[in-house]
Design an enzyme around this catalytic site. Structure first.
Site, short mmCIF file in Angstrom:
data_model
loop_
_atom_site.label_atom_id
_atom_site.label_comp_id
_atom_site.label_asym_id
_atom_site.label_seq_id
_atom_site.Cartn_x
_atom_site.Cartn_y
_atom_site.Cartn_z
N ASP A 154 -99.95 -21.23 -15.41
CA ASP A 154 -100.38 -21.41 -16.77
C ASP A 154 -99.35 -21.64 -17.85
OD1 ASP A 154 -103.23 -21.53 -15.99
OD2 ASP A 154 -103.32 -19.59 -16.37
N ASP A 192 -107.14 -26.78 -16.22
CA ASP A 192 -108.32 -26.12 -17.04
C ASP A 192 -108.72 -27.00 -18.27
OD1 ASP A 192 -107.65 -23.49 -15.73
OD2 ASP A 192 -106.41 -23.08 -16.93
#
Length: 203
Positions: free
Chosen positions: A151, A185
């Protein structure tokens, strides 16, 4: 929307997602961040569990911690397979373009994160105290199916202590928005958002 266009959208999301992740993984130390604006940072973190930093063993305590990661990865593979069949079904039945776009985005995002979970452990060295190396001679940081999701996007838009008169949370320190996320995401969230907010048009 034709199957070719759906495949092109999926491929585009996957390529952007993986290119960004590999650039971050091979140029940043773990937990290193760069401030782009006061409300936006590029921050390299690795997600070893589910959304919001939760692990499977937190939700299901009966699953041993050393098996939780494998269980989660297998579950993700089963889930993305189901989404793939759903996408195939709506394309062959010529459902609305909006529905096909939404499911394609969810499928691509889920698949993008699965690639991390399945392969990154074997493809990269660890990122602790060093920048990860691709295909290290000594082997990767984890076995197949035990990789971590990369991420990098962090939006710390506001933080501070809430006024005392705010119900339930007054007087508490709050930071918005704390979660760090990736392109995959965003694709999943956008696809789900389309299904929620444009439900009638999609279906």
């Amino acid at each position: 929307m034709t199957s070719k266009k759906a495949i092109l959208l999926i491929a585009l999301i996957l390529v952007v997602d993986q290119v960004v992740k590999i650039l971050i993984k091979t140029h940043f130390y773990l937990n290193e961040d760069i401030e782009v604006f006061s409300w936006f940072k590029i921050a390299f973190v690795e997600n070893d569990g589910m959304a919001w930093g939760t692990t499977l063993s937190d939700v299901f305590p009966f699953i041993p911690e050393n098996k939780a990661k494998l269980t989660l990865t297998v579950f993700r593979i089963i889930a993305v397979t189901g989404i793939g069949f759903w996408l195939y079904n709506v394309i062959t039945r010529k459902k609305s373009n909006l529905l096909i776009i939404a499911i394609s985005m969810i499928f691509a995002g889920a698949l993008g994160n699965i690639l991390d979970s399945v392969f990154y452990g074997t493809l990269f060295s660890d990122s602790i105290d060093e920048v990860a190396r691709f295909l290290p001679e000594e082997g990767g940081y984890a076995p197949l199916f035990y990789g971590k999701v990369v991420d990098m996007f962090h939006f710390p838009i506001w933080s501070g202590v809430l006024p005392e008169n705010v119900p339930l949370v007054g007087g508490n320190y709050v930071s918005f928005f704390d979660p760090v996320f990736n392109v995959a995401d965003m694709a999943i969230s956008t696809g789900i958002g389309i299904l929620i907010f444009f439900n009638k048009r999609a279906f």
